[in-house]
Design a protein around this motif. Sequence first.
Motif, PDB file in Angstrom:
ATOM      1  N   SER A  65       0.657  -1.347  -0.331  1.00 14.39           N
ATOM      2  CA  SER A  65       0.126   0.477   0.131  1.00 14.39           C
ATOM      3  C   SER A  65       0.378   1.462   0.082  1.00 14.39           C
ATOM      4  N   SER A  66       2.262   1.344   0.090  1.00 13.25           N
ATOM      5  CA  SER A  66       2.939   2.600   0.174  1.00 13.25           C
ATOM      6  C   SER A  66       3.968   2.562  -0.922  1.00 13.25           C
ATOM      7  N   PHE A  67       3.769   2.549  -1.993  1.00 11.54           N
ATOM      8  CA  PHE A  67       4.211   2.638  -3.579  1.00 11.54           C
ATOM      9  C   PHE A  67       2.922   2.524  -4.564  1.00 11.54           C
ATOM     10  N   LYS A  92       8.078   0.922 -11.726  1.00 13.73           N
ATOM     11  CA  LYS A  92       9.039   0.151 -11.464  1.00 13.73           C
ATOM     12  C   LYS A  92       9.679   0.565 -10.493  1.00 13.73           C
ATOM     13  N   VAL A  93      10.870  -0.437  -9.676  1.00 11.66           N
ATOM     14  CA  VAL A  93      11.326  -0.141  -8.798  1.00 11.66           C
ATOM     15  C   VAL A  93      12.465   0.731  -8.831  1.00 11.66           C
ATOM     16  N   PHE A 106       3.790  -5.244  -7.963  1.00 12.67           N
ATOM     17  CA  PHE A 106       3.347  -6.658  -7.820  1.00 12.67           C
ATOM     18  C   PHE A 106       4.222  -8.023  -8.334  1.00 12.67           C
ATOM     19  N   GLU A 107       5.642  -7.388  -8.203  1.00  8.69           N
ATOM     20  CA  GLU A 107       5.445  -8.871  -9.634  1.00  8.69           C
ATOM     21  C   GLU A 107       7.329  -9.382  -7.806  1.00  8.69           C
ATOM     22  N   GLN A 140      10.437  -9.085   0.199  1.00  9.36           N
ATOM     23  CA  GLN A 140      11.288  -8.042  -0.750  1.00  9.36           C
ATOM     24  C   GLN A 140      10.680  -6.313  -0.652  1.00  9.36           C
ATOM     25  N   MET A 141       9.765  -6.546  -0.354  1.00  6.24           N
ATOM     26  CA  MET A 141       9.103  -4.748  -0.919  1.00  6.24           C
ATOM     27  C   MET A 141       9.235  -4.221   0.985  1.00  6.24           C
ATOM     28  N   GLN A 142       9.521  -5.396   2.201  1.00  9.12           N
ATOM     29  CA  GLN A 142       9.512  -4.499   3.135  1.00  9.12           C
ATOM     30  C   GLN A 142      11.010  -3.698   3.173  1.00  9.12           C
ATOM     31  N   ARG A 143      11.854  -5.001   2.421  1.00  9.46           N
ATOM     32  CA  ARG A 143      13.451  -4.975   2.205  1.00  9.46           C
ATOM     33  C   ARG A 143      13.620  -3.672   1.389  1.00  9.46           C
TER      34      ARG A 143
END
Length: 267
Positions: A100-102, A107-108, A152-153, A158-161
């Motif tokens: 919800s934060s991104f 893209k990354v 979402f990939e 990984q998202m938390q990192r």
Amino acid sequence: MSSSNNVLISGKHITKVFGYGNHKTTAVNDVSFDLHEGEIVSIVGESGSGKTTLAKMIMGLLKETSGTIEYKGKPRQLRNHAARKKYWKDIQAIFQDPFSSFNLFYKVEKLLMDCIKLQGLKLPREEQVQKMKDACSFVNLKYEELFNKYPFELSGGQMQRLMIARIFMLHPKVLIADEPTSMVDACSRSTILDMLMKLRQENNMTIIFITHDVGLSYYVSDTIYIMEKGKIVESGIAEEVILNPQHKYTKQLIEDVPKIHSEWNLA
């Protein structure tokens, strides 16, 4: 764990009321606090205790109904977008649900590039990429494998990192971490905590954990505030609050974690 005597953020008689008339709810009720430079603070309470509402007010995402929040000894200026942007350079947050934060359509690479823009840095492309690589490497991710992917990939871990990589790039003075380990497994949990502790050490960053987890707060904090029904019912040095609780609500929270010593290898 030491903290300096410099008060970075202080709240004086903060109250937040939602709704009007008969439909009023007081989420935070006459709360005061002092947060020091380099200090790790946990605001602990069950769901509905008001801790996340308080965090959003400290972050400047919600306006307090009454009371004042001061930053570096002065009332905060959050009247317009430019003032808020300046405040958010210093104060950042990571949340329970990283997705919800991104913006899921970015893209990354863009998510990390925005950190460079937020700092107002004008860097050649090579340096920008190096900064993004360094940030990923700090959280044990490979930039080359991620830069072209959408949020979402990625996995939750990984998202938390990636959120911590953003904090690494932004060097905020204050980080609000709202249940940052509740959606990851035990192994990722300790890794994320270690990364946050390392960031604190390197940048003398103040970290505010918002959590229902008494064990976590005991393990990481210098200071603990216990919240119940919008009020701070007990506060003090972490060890004193947990090992010698005075308020019945604190005692009840601790009883729900009977193995606090063995769980965190603190016996």
